[in-house]
Design an enzyme around this catalytic site. Structure first.
Site, PDB file in Angstrom:
ATOM      1  N   ALA A  41       0.347   3.181   4.668  1.00  0.00           N
ATOM      2  CA  ALA A  41      -0.234   3.559   5.956  1.00  0.00           C
ATOM      3  C   ALA A  41      -1.640   4.134   5.828  1.00  0.00           C
ATOM      4  CB  ALA A  41       0.675   4.542   6.667  1.00  0.00           C
ATOM      5  N   THR A  42      -1.964   4.713   4.675  1.00  0.00           N
ATOM      6  CA  THR A  42      -3.340   5.190   4.496  1.00  0.00           C
ATOM      7  C   THR A  42      -4.292   4.005   4.628  1.00  0.00           C
ATOM      8  OG1 THR A  42      -2.634   7.001   3.072  1.00  0.00           O
ATOM      9  CG2 THR A  42      -4.936   6.313   2.891  1.00  0.00           C
ATOM     10  N   ASN A  91       3.567  14.327  11.681  1.00  0.00           N
ATOM     11  CA  ASN A  91       4.290  14.441  10.422  1.00  0.00           C
ATOM     12  C   ASN A  91       4.575  15.878  10.015  1.00  0.00           C
ATOM     13  OD1 ASN A  91       1.326  14.024  10.234  1.00  0.00           O
ATOM     14  ND2 ASN A  91       1.644  14.685   8.130  1.00  0.00           N
ATOM     15  N   SER A 148       4.530   2.547   7.194  1.00  0.00           N
ATOM     16  CA  SER A 148       4.655   2.743   5.760  1.00  0.00           C
ATOM     17  C   SER A 148       6.123   2.624   5.361  1.00  0.00           C
ATOM     18  CB  SER A 148       4.133   4.126   5.379  1.00  0.00           C
ATOM     19  OG  SER A 148       4.300   4.338   4.001  1.00  0.00           O
ATOM     20  N   ALA A 149       6.406   1.837   4.331  1.00  0.00           N
ATOM     21  CA  ALA A 149       7.801   1.604   3.942  1.00  0.00           C
ATOM     22  C   ALA A 149       8.474   2.857   3.384  1.00  0.00           C
ATOM     23  CB  ALA A 149       7.874   0.471   2.911  1.00  0.00           C
ATOM     24  N   HIS A 150       7.712   3.666   2.633  1.00  0.00           N
ATOM     25  CA  HIS A 150       8.392   4.764   1.923  1.00  0.00           C
ATOM     26  C   HIS A 150       8.766   5.932   2.825  1.00  0.00           C
ATOM     27  CE1 HIS A 150       5.246   7.943   1.218  1.00  0.00           C
ATOM     28  NE2 HIS A 150       4.428   6.939   1.464  1.00  0.00           N
ATOM     29  N   THR A 198      -2.970 -10.640  -3.947  1.00  0.00           N
ATOM     30  CA  THR A 198      -1.641 -11.203  -4.134  1.00  0.00           C
ATOM     31  C   THR A 198      -0.589 -10.302  -3.509  1.00  0.00           C
ATOM     32  OG1 THR A 198      -2.358 -12.227  -6.178  1.00  0.00           O
ATOM     33  CG2 THR A 198       0.016 -11.962  -5.895  1.00  0.00           C
ATOM     34  N   CYS A 253       0.422  18.107   2.523  1.00  0.00           N
ATOM     35  CA  CYS A 253       0.024  17.123   1.522  1.00  0.00           C
ATOM     36  C   CYS A 253      -1.435  17.151   1.088  1.00  0.00           C
ATOM     37  CB  CYS A 253       0.373  15.744   2.028  1.00  0.00           C
ATOM     38  SG  CYS A 253      -0.093  15.518   3.733  1.00  0.00           S
TER      39      CYS A 253
END
Ligand SMILES: *Cc1c(COP(=O)(O)O)cnc(C)c1O
Length: 411
Positions: free
Chosen positions: A73-74, A153, A201-203, A252, A338
């Site tokens: 996401a960054t 967040n 973001s996946a994580h 890739t 963070c």
């Protein structure tokens, strides 16, 4: 019960074992490059990416060809903001965002300011909410983009995104939202909500780290800036190369990551309702437990519109760092979250008008899929005991308590 207990799910989430299982073959036997057109290794990788693209798009009501895979996401936030700024530079140079945004948005805007753009950072109220009308008032002739996060967040406040996006469109701007914390927790429809660009973001939803996406609208509404620019793209890429992802993000493709991201989105969509219900119950229990046992504490955020897994609490008369040290068997974060190196009080809490003292004593609890009732009970007891112990050493607290028992307010 295993220690330490992880309760920092706004920072990252563990990979769901079902997601991990889906990823495994794509590291070893099925290692093809999804851009290889001349053999079956490439074809099967391309098929897997296609399936995952559908799963990611489905979570937000977009279509698969509107998903651009990124490293997280960054990068998505950078691509949305800098990409629109560059593509629409002829159309204007003003961007509207909010003081409580994630650093990825704020620092992208700061970079653009150095390059001659004007940015308006709208304030939030004491609960972290943005007034949609302020977005209307901030618009100028040269405004091209509004970027407002879906859910915060740190304090979990959910913004009235559909309303804000409608105003952006009415005023002729494009609308971007960082939906990292909202995805999988709040039903999202990019069409119904007038969203042109959306970061994922996946994580943060039980997928792997290092993979994310930017949703980029291809059709339908959109601001004047978009309509006037005769031929889309409405975005300029940050990374040039082989022309992957419609030329918007070369490189890739991370096939195992993308497969995991897709699986994570599918599971999130299927389980969202039940999971929210369970997390809300656990969160409410933690919150009620702390409030019942401790005085001089304050819940930060918006009680009415808050993520079901978020609890952000300031503990008066306690040092946030000392509290974290005391809670060494529990993984939570301070309000100063963070931004790692420098221990400054959270810019989000400060934007909400929380005093520096209460901002530095804030803890953020982020509950997640794998937290149990037993863990919540343990955490509640440990926090209470630690705060009480630290306060026994605090002259300020003793004094306030003395004043309190004499009938004066303590905080
Ligand atoms: C975690 C987070 C990000 C950054 O995402 P990465 O994939 O780690 O780069 C951006 N915005 C919000 C709101 C976040 O919580």
């Amino acid at each position: 019960m295993k220690l330490p207990i992880y309760m920092d799910n706004h920072s990252t989430t563990p990979v769901d074992p079902r997601v991990f299982e889906a990823m495994v073959p794509w590291f070893t036997e099925k290692f093809g490059n999804a851009a290889s057109r001349s053999h079956s290794f490439g074809w099967e990788a391309a098929e897997a990416v296609k399936k995952a693209r559908k799963e990611v798009a489905a979570l937000i009501g977009g279509s698969p060809d509107e998903i651009v895979f990124t490293s997280g996401a960054t990068e998505s936030d950078n691509l949305a903001i800098k990409g629109v700024a560059e593509a629409l530079r002829q159309g204007g140079n003003h961007i509207i965002t909010c003081a409580a945004e994630h650093r990825a948005v704020l620092d992208s805007c700061k970079r653009l300011e150095q390059q001659g753009f004007d940015v308006t950072y709208l304030p939030v109220d004491g609960q972290g909410r943005l007034d949609p009308d302020a977005v209307r008032r901030a618009h100028r002739e040269r405004t091209i983009l509004v970027s407002i996060m879906f859910a915060n967040n740190e304090v979990g406040t959910i913004q009235p995104i559909a309303e804000i996006a409608a105003i952006a469109h009415e005023q002729g701007s494009l609308f971007h939202t960082d939906a990292v914390q909202a995805a999988g927790r709040i039903p999202i429809s990019v069409d119904e909500m007038n969203i042109d660009l959306l970061s994922l973001s996946a994580h943060k939803l039980y997928g792997p780290k290092g993979i994310g996406a930017l949703y980029v609208r291809k059709k339908g509404p959109g601001g004047r800036a978009r309509i006037n620019s005769s031929s889309p793209p409405l975005l300029a890429p940050l990374i040039d190369g082989g022309g992957h992802e419609g030329g918007l993000r070369s490189g890739t493709l991370n096939v195992p990551g993308i497969v995991g991201f897709g699986a994570a989105c599918r599971i999130a969509a299927e389980e969202m309702a039940g999971e929210n219900e369970r997390l809300r119950r656990l969160r409410d229990r933690l919150e009620a437990g702390l409030l019942a046992a401790l005085d001089a504490i304050r819940v930060n955020g918006c009680p009415a519109d808050r993520l079901p897994n978020n609890l952000n609490v300031s503990f008066g008369y306690v040092d946030g760092e000392a509290l974290l040290v005391g809670l060494s068997d529990i993984a939570v974060s301070t309000g100063a979250a963070c931004t790692s190196a420098k221990q400054e009080p959270s810019h989000v809490l400060r934007a909400m008008g929380v005093s520096e003292e209460l901002a530095q004593s804030a803890l953020r609890f982020g509950l997640g899929r794998f937290n149990t009732e037993e863990e919540v009970e343990y955490v509640t007891a440990r926090v209470i005991e630690t705060v009480q112990r630290l306060r026994e050493l605090s002259p300020a607290y003793a004094e306030a308590r003395g004043a309190h028992t004499k009938g004066r307010s303590s905080i």
